[in-house]
Scaffold this active site. Structure first.
Site, PDB file in Angstrom:
ATOM      1  N   LEU A  75       0.826  -1.205   0.000  1.00 54.71           N
ATOM      2  CA  LEU A  75       0.000   0.000   0.000  1.00 54.71           C
ATOM      3  C   LEU A  75       0.864   1.261   0.000  1.00 54.71           C
ATOM      4  CD1 LEU A  75      -2.683  -1.093   2.556  1.00 54.71           C
ATOM      5  CD2 LEU A  75      -2.931  -0.830   0.097  1.00 54.71           C
ATOM      6  N   PRO A  76       0.485   2.216  -0.824  1.00 56.15           N
ATOM      7  CA  PRO A  76       1.202   3.489  -0.881  1.00 56.15           C
ATOM      8  C   PRO A  76       0.840   4.364   0.301  1.00 56.15           C
ATOM      9  CG  PRO A  76      -0.641   3.524  -2.432  1.00 56.15           C
ATOM     10  CD  PRO A  76      -0.641   2.163  -1.779  1.00 56.15           C
ATOM     11  N   CYS A  77       1.136   3.916   1.461  1.00 55.96           N
ATOM     12  CA  CYS A  77       0.769   4.667   2.673  1.00 55.96           C
ATOM     13  C   CYS A  77       1.460   6.033   2.682  1.00 55.96           C
ATOM     14  CB  CYS A  77       1.117   3.873   3.908  1.00 55.96           C
ATOM     15  SG  CYS A  77       2.440   2.712   3.672  1.00 55.96           S
ATOM     16  N   HIS A  78       2.491   6.170   1.890  1.00 53.42           N
ATOM     17  CA  HIS A  78       3.213   7.452   1.864  1.00 53.42           C
ATOM     18  C   HIS A  78       2.389   8.502   1.134  1.00 53.42           C
ATOM     19  CE1 HIS A  78       4.377   5.280  -1.825  1.00 53.42           C
ATOM     20  NE2 HIS A  78       4.249   6.458  -2.377  1.00 53.42           N
TER      21      HIS A  78
END
Length: 118
Positions: free
Chosen positions: A58-61
């Site tokens: 997941l692109p949590c950034h």
DNA sequence: ATGTTGACATTGA
DNA sequence: TTCAATGCCAACA
């Protein structure tokens, strides 16, 4: 509905689903995700889902707070990882180290639809 | 089992 | 305007 054994762990899953839809070079906020889930007050829990998403794809950034500040940067392997990742995707930062939401704010379910700014 | 904390946001005073 | 309190869900002590 009532399925006693079915809609309990969904919250994290839903958040992850939405986060996974964030296009590259864009970012969204906890509140928008929570609001899309129908519970804007649960923005806090969204952050928990992110922390739990560490180690995933997941692109949590791409998830920042309402001010565009990288509040979760400290949860990354490095203090500059999150910012560097976003910069790597073409995201611009403000002088305060906050993401320029005016230029990269993406909203869930907008499905690419153009969203006017306030 | 209960209480507190936490990658937040909104409303009220 | 700024400060304090509230809501939500999950993990931790």
């Amino acid at each position: 509905m009532s399925t006693p054994s079915g809609d309990r762990n969904d919250f994290f899953s839903r958040v992850w689903q939405v986060v996974a839809q964030i296009p590259r070079g864009k970012v969204t906020t906890y509140g928008h995700i929570a609001a899309h889930l129908g519970v804007r007050s649960s923005a806090r829990t969204v952050g928990w889902a992110m922390k739990a998403a560490k180690g995933t794809t997941l692109p949590c950034h791409r998830v920042v707070n309402r001010f565009g500040a990288l509040t979760g940067a400290q949860s990354f392997p490095g203090p500059r990882v999150m910012e560097d990742l976003l910069r790597s995707e073409g995201v611009a930062f403000d002088d305060d180290g906050c993401v320029v939401l005016s230029a990269h704010l993406w909203i869930p379910a907008s499905d690419g639809a153009y969203q006017p700014v306030d």
